[in-house]
Design a protein around this motif. Structure first.
Motif, PDB file in Angstrom:
ATOM      1  N   VAL A 180       0.644  -0.745   0.205  1.00  0.00           N
ATOM      2  CA  VAL A 180       0.027  -0.167   0.003  1.00  0.00           C
ATOM      3  C   VAL A 180       0.636   1.587  -0.209  1.00  0.00           C
ATOM      4  CG1 VAL A 180      -1.752   1.107   0.979  1.00  0.00           C
ATOM      5  CG2 VAL A 180      -2.210  -0.988   0.789  1.00  0.00           C
ATOM      6  N   VAL A 181       1.933   1.305   0.701  1.00  0.00           N
ATOM      7  CA  VAL A 181       2.900   2.141   0.732  1.00  0.00           C
ATOM      8  C   VAL A 181       4.020   2.807  -0.449  1.00  0.00           C
ATOM      9  CG1 VAL A 181       4.510   3.567   1.477  1.00  0.00           C
ATOM     10  CG2 VAL A 181       3.251   2.405   3.534  1.00  0.00           C
ATOM     11  N   LEU A 182       4.353   1.888  -1.198  1.00  0.00           N
ATOM     12  CA  LEU A 182       4.793   1.850  -2.576  1.00  0.00           C
ATOM     13  C   LEU A 182       3.564   2.059  -3.811  1.00  0.00           C
ATOM     14  CD1 LEU A 182       7.198  -1.203  -2.026  1.00  0.00           C
ATOM     15  CD2 LEU A 182       7.576   1.003  -2.353  1.00  0.00           C
ATOM     16  N   ARG A 183       2.737   1.208  -3.683  1.00  0.00           N
ATOM     17  CA  ARG A 183       1.795   1.599  -4.743  1.00  0.00           C
ATOM     18  C   ARG A 183       0.700   2.738  -4.436  1.00  0.00           C
ATOM     19  NH1 ARG A 183       0.203   0.877  -8.941  1.00  0.00           N
ATOM     20  NH2 ARG A 183      -1.754   0.341  -8.854  1.00  0.00           N
ATOM     21  N   HIS A 184       0.503   2.983  -3.426  1.00  0.00           N
ATOM     22  CA  HIS A 184      -0.762   3.998  -3.706  1.00  0.00           C
ATOM     23  C   HIS A 184      -0.604   5.714  -2.193  1.00  0.00           C
ATOM     24  CE1 HIS A 184      -3.519   1.208  -4.796  1.00  0.00           C
ATOM     25  NE2 HIS A 184      -2.978   0.569  -4.066  1.00  0.00           N
ATOM     26  N   TRP A 185       0.827   5.467  -1.259  1.00  0.00           N
ATOM     27  CA  TRP A 185       1.768   6.374  -0.656  1.00  0.00           C
ATOM     28  C   TRP A 185       2.538   7.052  -2.460  1.00  0.00           C
ATOM     29  CZ3 TRP A 185       5.548   7.113   3.200  1.00  0.00           C
ATOM     30  CH2 TRP A 185       4.825   8.318   3.823  1.00  0.00           C
ATOM     31  N   LEU A 186       3.533   6.073  -2.580  1.00  0.00           N
ATOM     32  CA  LEU A 186       4.512   6.234  -3.633  1.00  0.00           C
ATOM     33  C   LEU A 186       4.141   6.515  -5.121  1.00  0.00           C
ATOM     34  CD1 LEU A 186       7.552   5.047  -1.971  1.00  0.00           C
ATOM     35  CD2 LEU A 186       7.206   7.450  -1.463  1.00  0.00           C
ATOM     36  N   GLY A 187       2.690   5.484  -5.188  1.00  0.00           N
ATOM     37  CA  GLY A 187       2.369   5.753  -6.762  1.00  0.00           C
ATOM     38  C   GLY A 187       3.355   4.854  -7.703  1.00  0.00           C
ATOM     39  N   LEU A 188       4.447   4.354  -7.486  1.00  0.00           N
ATOM     40  CA  LEU A 188       4.367   3.016  -7.995  1.00  0.00           C
ATOM     41  C   LEU A 188       3.851   2.505  -8.633  1.00  0.00           C
ATOM     42  CD1 LEU A 188       7.270   1.978  -6.182  1.00  0.00           C
ATOM     43  CD2 LEU A 188       7.705   3.417  -7.290  1.00  0.00           C
ATOM     44  N   SER A 189       3.855   2.226  -9.840  1.00  0.00           N
ATOM     45  CA  SER A 189       3.021   1.184 -11.002  1.00  0.00           C
ATOM     46  C   SER A 189       3.311  -0.517 -10.290  1.00  0.00           C
ATOM     47  CB  SER A 189       3.682   0.681 -12.487  1.00  0.00           C
ATOM     48  OG  SER A 189       5.146   0.248 -12.031  1.00  0.00           O
ATOM     49  N   VAL A 190       2.223  -0.990 -10.090  1.00  0.00           N
ATOM     50  CA  VAL A 190       2.134  -2.979 -10.183  1.00  0.00           C
ATOM     51  C   VAL A 190       3.795  -3.105 -10.388  1.00  0.00           C
ATOM     52  CG1 VAL A 190       1.258  -5.068 -10.138  1.00  0.00           C
ATOM     53  CG2 VAL A 190      -0.520  -2.708 -10.439  1.00  0.00           C
TER      54      VAL A 190
END
Length: 163
Positions: free
Chosen positions: A120-130
Motif C-alpha cells: 500500500v505504501v509503495l503503490r498508493h503513497w509513492l505511486g509506483l506501478s504494479v
C-alpha cells in the motif's frame, strides 16, 4: 567524476530527499527510531553504489529498495523476536516517552500486515506501478494486486468505523 563532485552530488540528493525518504521508512516500519536506522543504512549503501546508480537516475528507487530489504532483514534478526519467560526482570521497564497522536490513516496503515502495508505504501503513497512495486518487493505482480486490494479494503473498514 572526481570524488569531490561525487560527494557534492550525493550530499545534494540527501539534502533534497531525506525528509521524504524518512517518512517512507517510517511508513514501512512504524517507528521513528527504526526509520532513522533504515534511512542511515540506505544512505550508507547508496553512497557506496553512488557512481553506478547515479548514471541511470534510479537513486530514489534504489534507496527505497534498500530500506524495504533492510526492514525485512531487521525483522528477522533473533533479538527482535520476543521470548516468553517465567522470570521477570529485576527492574520494571521505564515508562515510554509520550508520543504525538498519529493520524487515523497512519494508525490504520500500521495495523495492516507487514506485506500489505509495504504494498500500500509503495503503490498508493509513492505511486509506483504494479510492476515497480513487485520488483522492489521481489514478489509477483498478482501478489501485489491482491495485497493492495486487501490492504485498501482493511483501511476502508478501519476508517469507516472511526467516523
Amino acid at each position: 567524476m572526481r570524488r569531490t563532485e561525487r560527494d557534492a552530488a550525493f550530499s545534494e540528493f540527501v539534502a533534497a530527499r531525506q525528509r521524504h525518504l524518512r517518512r517512507v521508512a517510517y511508513a514501512l516500519c512504524g517507528d521513528w527510531t527504526r526509520a532513522d536506522d533504515l534511512l542511515q543504512t540506505a544512505f550508507t549503501k547508496l553512497y557506496v553504489a553512488w557512481p553506478r546508480i547515479r548514471h541511470d537516475g534510479s537513486e530514489e528507487a534504489y534507496c527505497r529498495q534498500i530500506m524495504v530489504r533492510a526492514n525485512i532483514d531487521e525483522s528477522r534478526r533473533p533479538w527482535r523476536r520476543e521470548r516468553p519467560t517465567d522470570r521477570l526482570p529485576d527492574l520494571p521497564a521505564p515508562e515510554p516517552t509520550p508520543v504525538e497522536e498519529r493520524s487515523a490513516l497512519f494508525a490504520a496503515l500500521q495495523a495492516l500486515p507487514e506485506q500489505q502495508r509495504k504494498v500500500v505504501v509503495l503503490r498508493h503513497w509513492l505511486g509506483l506501478s504494479v510492476r515497480e512495486t513487485a520488483r522492489e518487493l521481489g514478489i509477483g505482480e498478482g501478489t501485489v494486486k491482491s495485497h493492495s486490494s486487501r490492504g485498501l479494503a482493511a483501511l476502508e473498514q478501519v476508517l469507516a468505523r472511526q467516523r
